[in-house]
Design an enzyme around this catalytic site. Sequence first.
Site, PDB file in Angstrom:
ATOM      1  N   CYS A 145      -0.936  -0.652   3.213  1.00  0.00           N
ATOM      2  CA  CYS A 145      -0.739   0.081   4.483  1.00  0.00           C
ATOM      3  C   CYS A 145      -1.872   1.084   4.713  1.00  0.00           C
ATOM      4  O   CYS A 145      -2.675   0.932   5.622  1.00  0.00           O
ATOM      5  CB  CYS A 145       0.577   0.857   4.462  1.00  0.00           C
ATOM      6  SG  CYS A 145       2.002  -0.120   4.158  1.00  0.00           S
TER       7      CYS A 145
HETATM    8  N1  SAJ Z   1      -2.059   8.843  -2.440  1.00  0.00           N
HETATM    9  C1  SAJ Z   1      -2.864   9.896  -2.828  1.00  0.00           C
HETATM   10  N2  SAJ Z   1      -2.459  11.172  -2.562  1.00  0.00           N
HETATM   11  C2  SAJ Z   1      -1.292  11.433  -1.910  1.00  0.00           C
HETATM   12  C3  SAJ Z   1      -0.486  10.345  -1.507  1.00  0.00           C
HETATM   13  C4  SAJ Z   1      -0.886   9.064  -1.777  1.00  0.00           C
HETATM   14  O1  SAJ Z   1      -3.922   9.682  -3.419  1.00  0.00           O
HETATM   15  O2  SAJ Z   1      -0.963  12.607  -1.706  1.00  0.00           O
HETATM   16  C5  SAJ Z   1      -2.495   7.476  -2.681  1.00  0.00           C
HETATM   17  C6  SAJ Z   1      -1.509   6.681  -3.496  1.00  0.00           C
HETATM   18  O3  SAJ Z   1      -1.760   6.823  -4.876  1.00  0.00           O
HETATM   19  C7  SAJ Z   1      -1.787   5.257  -3.025  1.00  0.00           C
HETATM   20  C8  SAJ Z   1      -2.179   5.436  -1.564  1.00  0.00           C
HETATM   21  O4  SAJ Z   1      -2.576   6.808  -1.437  1.00  0.00           O
HETATM   22  O5  SAJ Z   1      -2.852   4.691  -3.734  1.00  0.00           O
HETATM   23  C9  SAJ Z   1      -1.052   5.153  -0.587  1.00  0.00           C
HETATM   24  O6  SAJ Z   1       0.052   5.858  -1.053  1.00  0.00           O
HETATM   25  P1  SAJ Z   1       1.384   6.092  -0.153  1.00  0.00           P
HETATM   26  O7  SAJ Z   1       2.183   7.146  -0.828  1.00  0.00           O
HETATM   27  O8  SAJ Z   1       1.035   6.300   1.252  1.00  0.00           O
HETATM   28  O9  SAJ Z   1       2.213   4.765  -0.388  1.00  0.00           O
HETATM   29  P2  SAJ Z   1       2.253   3.402   0.375  1.00  0.00           P
HETATM   30  O10 SAJ Z   1       0.958   2.743   0.480  1.00  0.00           O
HETATM   31  O11 SAJ Z   1       3.341   2.643  -0.293  1.00  0.00           O
HETATM   32  O12 SAJ Z   1       2.678   3.818   1.850  1.00  0.00           O
HETATM   33  C10 SAJ Z   1       3.963   3.528   2.294  1.00  0.00           C
HETATM   34  C11 SAJ Z   1       3.891   3.649   3.799  1.00  0.00           C
HETATM   35  N3  SAJ Z   1       5.092   3.104   4.346  1.00  0.00           N
HETATM   36  C12 SAJ Z   1       5.012   2.384   5.464  1.00  0.00           C
HETATM   37  O13 SAJ Z   1       3.962   2.139   6.029  1.00  0.00           O
HETATM   38  C13 SAJ Z   1       6.291   1.888   6.000  1.00  0.00           C
HETATM   39  C14 SAJ Z   1       3.754   5.102   4.197  1.00  0.00           C
HETATM   40  O14 SAJ Z   1       3.932   5.220   5.613  1.00  0.00           O
HETATM   41  C15 SAJ Z   1       4.800   5.934   3.510  1.00  0.00           C
HETATM   42  O15 SAJ Z   1       4.665   7.292   3.942  1.00  0.00           O
HETATM   43  C16 SAJ Z   1       4.563   5.833   2.019  1.00  0.00           C
HETATM   44  O16 SAJ Z   1       4.851   4.454   1.686  1.00  0.00           O
HETATM   45  C17 SAJ Z   1       5.503   6.750   1.240  1.00  0.00           C
HETATM   46  O17 SAJ Z   1       5.710   7.884   1.730  1.00  0.00           O
HETATM   47  O18 SAJ Z   1       5.905   6.338   0.164  1.00  0.00           O
END
Ligand code: SAJ
Length: 445
Positions: free
Chosen positions: A273
């Site tokens: 995403c």
């Molecule tokens: N990450 C960071 N720092 C942060 C947060 C995330 O480096 O503060 C990295 C994570 O390690 C990862 C990437 O960013 O590599 C994405 O992380 P993510 O927490 O956004 O997780 P995803 O990719 O599973 O995103 C999904 C998305 N859900 C949908 O699109 C329906 C996102 O909108 C959600 O907010 C997220 O999950 C969530 O909150 O878990």
Amino acid sequence: MIKDNIEKLIIEKRASVGVIGLGYVGLPLIVEFGLKDFHGIGFEVDAKKADDINAGRSYIVDVTSENVQKCVENGKLSATTDFSQLAECDVIVICVPTPLRKTKDPDMSYIIAAGEEIQKHMRRDQLIILESTTYPGTTDEVLLPMFEEKGFKLDEDFLLAFSPERVDPGNPQYQTHNIPKVVGGVSKDSTEVAALLYRQIVNEVHAVSSARVAEACKLWENTFRAINIGMANEMARLCNTLGIDTWEVVQAAATKPFGFMAFYPGPGIGGHCIPLDPHYLSWKARQHGFDSQFISLAEQVNSGMPAYVVKLVSTALNNVKKAVNGSKILILGVAYKKDIDDMRESPALSIIDLLRARGADLVYHDPFVPEVTFDHAYTIGDGDALVNQDLTDDLVRNSDCVIICTEHTNVDYHRICELAPLIVDTRNALSEETRNGSNAKIVRL
Ligand code: SAJ
């Protein structure tokens, strides 16, 4: 009148719901409808997935096989690769992937393939909804003409809407029924009927004035994350330059009860995403001569993090008179985020690439990932596959450097600190107490 006909079917729970794509979005959705007594037909190009579903087996973490079996046994769910059955559905929901091409342009091939199947088999009185994340305008510029080409008229023969998926795999608190659903139709009737449909399975439905608004809403949500993560990563590099502990700063800022939302630095961003969605928005903006600077800057900072981590590693090795070339490096955690097995776009792949290119003797340990291959269509990566190594004392002790790329919960970091000579922690996985009691030299983002 199509609107009355479909609304009646929905209210009487006689509407047959077809879902194209039974992945982490489509399967939870069709099972949710099945549990609410709607008849569902799942459409898959992967016959194995269809067989699993018909045998009552789930392959998606948030969907229990028990619920799949219950829907199948109650005659509320069947799966097929025969798309001609689309003609039996009163509602068709498209839940197919929207990846990026190598050129970072949208890959619309899955949406177009689904649209062509619907075009082939559609009949009058059907509601069609797109859930795949895509650029604003897809529903009315790509799908609407495909259906009108057949001589069908919007609002007379079919209804068409967009509703973004908000599935958060593995999230125990938020599942389909309690995640508010945004819905926008290509017409007023389409919005109203699609909203009525989702109200059967979701507590809160937020109707908007058009499909474009709903498409843009989803991209705003995930672009917000990519940009804020990018800011956290830039702040980490800034704090390091000033000799300030990044994690102490962001944890202090996070005590502010309003007007702040904590994001944390990391080795880069992975997943299907966040690294991809903003490019759908900036691609569309560019078609209209608008250059979204925040999106490209976030991409620049986030995609630069693997190289920054490698720079930290080479400096740390150099400080103990070692070169990357020939050093034994152990990567702890390669999945794109903690406590999952998903490798898509994982920054660990870039770090592995960069270190192997510098001659490192590299292995990894990740309890969720049995092997790392480099054959994903759009994953950065090159070289031979790697196999998960058992985390033995010798493996840790004999490493010149241990890099914590993903902070899985089920790893004994205290033991790592006792055994490893040098640790580069990119996730703040090591608590202050563990760090203080450590024999290892510890470098943090
Ligand atoms: N990450 C960071 N720092 C942060 C947060 C995330 O480096 O503060 C990295 C994570 O390690 C990862 C990437 O960013 O590599 C994405 O992380 P993510 O927490 O956004 O997780 P995803 O990719 O599973 O995103 C999904 C998305 N859900 C949908 O699109 C329906 C996102 O909108 C959600 O907010 C997220 O999950 C969530 O909150 O878990």
